[in-house]
Design a protein around this motif. Structure first.
Motif, short mmCIF file in Angstrom:
data_model
loop_
_atom_site.label_atom_id
_atom_site.label_comp_id
_atom_site.label_asym_id
_atom_site.label_seq_id
_atom_site.Cartn_x
_atom_site.Cartn_y
_atom_site.Cartn_z
N LEU A 23 -85.49 -120.52 75.89
CA LEU A 23 -86.68 -120.07 75.69
C LEU A 23 -87.59 -119.94 76.93
N VAL A 24 -88.02 -118.83 77.53
CA VAL A 24 -88.90 -118.64 78.62
C VAL A 24 -89.94 -117.75 78.24
N MET A 25 -91.30 -118.22 78.34
CA MET A 25 -92.48 -117.42 77.95
C MET A 25 -92.84 -116.38 78.93
N ARG A 26 -93.03 -115.12 78.20
CA ARG A 26 -93.37 -113.86 79.03
C ARG A 26 -95.00 -113.97 79.37
N VAL A 27 -95.38 -114.47 80.37
CA VAL A 27 -96.86 -114.43 81.06
C VAL A 27 -97.06 -113.44 81.92
N ARG A 77 -69.60 -111.56 77.37
CA ARG A 77 -70.25 -112.42 78.18
C ARG A 77 -71.00 -111.87 79.40
N SER A 78 -71.30 -110.76 79.41
CA SER A 78 -72.00 -110.09 80.54
C SER A 78 -73.51 -110.27 80.13
N ILE A 79 -73.72 -110.05 78.93
CA ILE A 79 -75.25 -110.02 78.35
C ILE A 79 -75.63 -111.41 78.12
N ARG A 80 -76.40 -111.72 79.60
CA ARG A 80 -76.88 -113.15 79.71
C ARG A 80 -78.27 -113.32 79.26
N GLY A 81 -79.05 -112.27 78.88
CA GLY A 81 -80.42 -112.72 78.40
C GLY A 81 -81.18 -111.50 77.53
N ILE A 82 -82.21 -111.76 76.94
CA ILE A 82 -83.07 -110.70 75.99
C ILE A 82 -84.23 -110.65 76.60
N MET A 83 -85.12 -109.74 76.25
CA MET A 83 -86.75 -109.56 76.14
C MET A 83 -87.33 -109.31 74.88
N ILE A 84 -88.37 -110.01 74.57
CA ILE A 84 -89.03 -109.60 73.34
C ILE A 84 -90.51 -109.51 73.44
N GLU A 85 -91.09 -108.48 73.16
CA GLU A 85 -92.62 -108.56 73.01
C GLU A 85 -93.03 -109.17 71.73
N SER A 86 -93.85 -110.38 72.01
CA SER A 86 -94.22 -110.75 70.62
C SER A 86 -95.79 -111.61 71.11
N ASN A 87 -96.53 -111.79 70.02
CA ASN A 87 -97.68 -112.26 70.13
C ASN A 87 -97.98 -113.20 68.85
N LEU A 88 -99.23 -113.63 69.03
CA LEU A 88 -99.68 -114.61 67.65
C LEU A 88 -99.67 -113.92 66.33
N ASN A 89 -100.34 -112.55 66.67
CA ASN A 89 -100.33 -111.56 65.43
C ASN A 89 -99.76 -110.40 65.83
N ALA A 90 -99.59 -109.45 64.88
CA ALA A 90 -98.73 -108.49 64.87
C ALA A 90 -99.59 -107.23 65.41
N GLY A 91 -98.81 -106.07 66.16
CA GLY A 91 -99.40 -105.00 66.54
C GLY A 91 -100.29 -104.91 67.86
N ASN A 92 -101.17 -103.98 67.94
CA ASN A 92 -101.89 -103.91 69.04
C ASN A 92 -103.66 -103.58 68.81
N GLN A 93 -104.41 -103.54 69.74
CA GLN A 93 -105.73 -103.15 69.34
C GLN A 93 -106.16 -102.48 70.94
N PRO A 94 -107.10 -101.35 70.51
CA PRO A 94 -107.81 -101.11 71.85
C PRO A 94 -108.83 -101.92 72.34
N VAL A 132 -81.01 -107.51 78.12
CA VAL A 132 -81.48 -106.45 77.48
C VAL A 132 -82.96 -106.50 76.76
N ASP A 133 -83.49 -105.69 77.18
CA ASP A 133 -85.12 -105.66 76.83
C ASP A 133 -85.04 -105.03 75.44
N CYS A 134 -85.43 -105.80 74.37
CA CYS A 134 -85.66 -105.32 72.99
C CYS A 134 -86.61 -104.31 72.66
N SER A 135 -87.58 -104.17 73.56
CA SER A 135 -88.75 -103.41 73.55
C SER A 135 -88.55 -101.96 74.02
N HIS A 136 -89.62 -101.38 74.27
CA HIS A 136 -89.61 -100.07 75.18
C HIS A 136 -88.64 -99.31 74.79
N GLY A 137 -87.77 -98.61 75.54
CA GLY A 137 -87.09 -97.54 75.25
C GLY A 137 -86.02 -98.12 74.04
#
Length: 351
Positions: free
Chosen positions: A88-92, A294-311, A264-269
């Protein structure tokens, strides 16, 4: 004499130098050892010396350092539970590329109100990276402004070049001098060749204009970055993480004499811009791993403490705690369960 330059410049405000910022928030020996170790573990995964799946997971963007540290604490605990199968690596992410206009991230506008005290933003970003690394959590960061790495790169273990900047010569040159592995995303329309060209270009030496530790304008000469790879994030019309997509990319990488290394980015498109569908992408990736890929070495996930987003509001005190102000994210509990399930399933893989 008539003026012919800076006609559209309002003012120039001096900014803190990288050297001065690093004196305020220094890299201590223990943290340096952790960063070097984290980078090496990531390289081992990318080069198949380590059979774990790398997971870059965290908020779409960081706007609240307090919430980010709480997330890092959760991630540190989960890391210990899944470390046999997942790294695990944190997306910052402190910078956000914009197709049009909008909030550009914590560095550019740390007060979220359009005042842009960038030196403050750099300080908040560096302090946060120090604190996250001290928790035993490696950091992933999207590198957008070519000057920013001089302030932060010593605390980063993996970097991303986004879909909007993969084709940029400036970013390819910059990546050639970075000290950590870098993933190039395919373009927003799904074009793969752009990312393949970026990987090849960033592996070569370059000379370009930049700054040094003191902030002095300099000629930057790089040796090239051998630790680059492609990140599949889907396109406007379809995802690109299914077996037939992976096989196509493997073939293109082989033809280009590049490593068979895919993230593989699990988000976006790939999730059709629906954050709730990220678990389906991860499940499909795990399926492929179980089937021997064995070629897929990693994934990306967009995650936060709480779900969704806000303006963003004019009154930032009204913002909901732990909720993204950019792309919508999974909540922590859903993320935790999703990764625990993936680690359990990957336990079925024969090394």
């Amino acid at each position: 004499m008539k003026q012919t330059e800076n006609l559209n410049i309002k003012r120039f405000n001096p900014i803190i130098s990288p050297e001065d910022l690093k004196q305020i928030f220094p890299l201590d020996g223990k943290t340096a050892d952790f960063v070097l170790s984290s980078r090496q573990q990531i390289k081992d995964i990318l080069y198949r010396r380590d059979q774990r799946l790398m997971v870059v997971v965290g908020p779409c963007s960081i706007h609240d350092p307090k919430a980010a540290l709480e997330y890092a604490d959760h991630l540190a605990q989960l890391k210990a539970e899944v470390q046999d199968k997942l790294y695990l690596v944190m997306r910052v992410y402190f910078e956000k590329p914009r197709t049009n206009v909008g909030w550009k991230g914590l560095i550019n506008d740390p007060e979220l109100n359009g005042t842009h005290p960038i030196s403050k933003g750099l300080g908040l970003a560096r302090q946060l990276l120090c604190n996250i690394n001290s928790r035993g959590v490696a950091v992933a960061n999207e590198v957008l402004d070519p000057i920013a790495p001089h302030f932060l790169a010593d605390l980063i273990s993996w970097g991303a070049i986004g879909a909007r900047t993969t084709e940029s010569q400036t970013h390819r040159e910059m990546a050639s001098g970075l000290s950590f592995p870098v993933g190039f995303k395919n373009s927003t329309d799904g074009n793969i060749k752009i990312a393949l060209d970026a990987i090849s270009t960033a592996a070569r030496p370059h000379s370009f204009m930049g700054i040094n530790r003191k902030g002095t304008i300099s000629i930057v000469e790089t040796t090239g970055n051998p630790d680059t790879h492609i990140v599949l994030r889907g396109g406007h019309d379809r995802p690109n993480y299914f077996p037939e997509d992976i096989e196509k990319v493997e073939s293109l990488l082989k033809k280009a004499n590049q490593k068979q290394t895919i993230m593989v980015d699990c988000s976006h498109g790939n999730s059709c811009k629906d954050y709730k569908q990220q678990h389906q992408v991860l499940s499909q990736v795990v399926d492929q791993r179980l089937q021997g890929n064995r070629s897929i070495r990693g994934i990306m996930i967009e995650s936060n403490l709480n779900a969704g987003n806000q303006p963003l509001h004019n009154d930032v005190s009204k913002l909901k705690y732990g909720v993204s102000v950019t792309d919508a994210c999974l909540d922590w509990e859903s993320t935790r369960l999703m990764l625990l399930k993936a680690a359990k399933r990957l336990g079925e893989v024969k090394s």
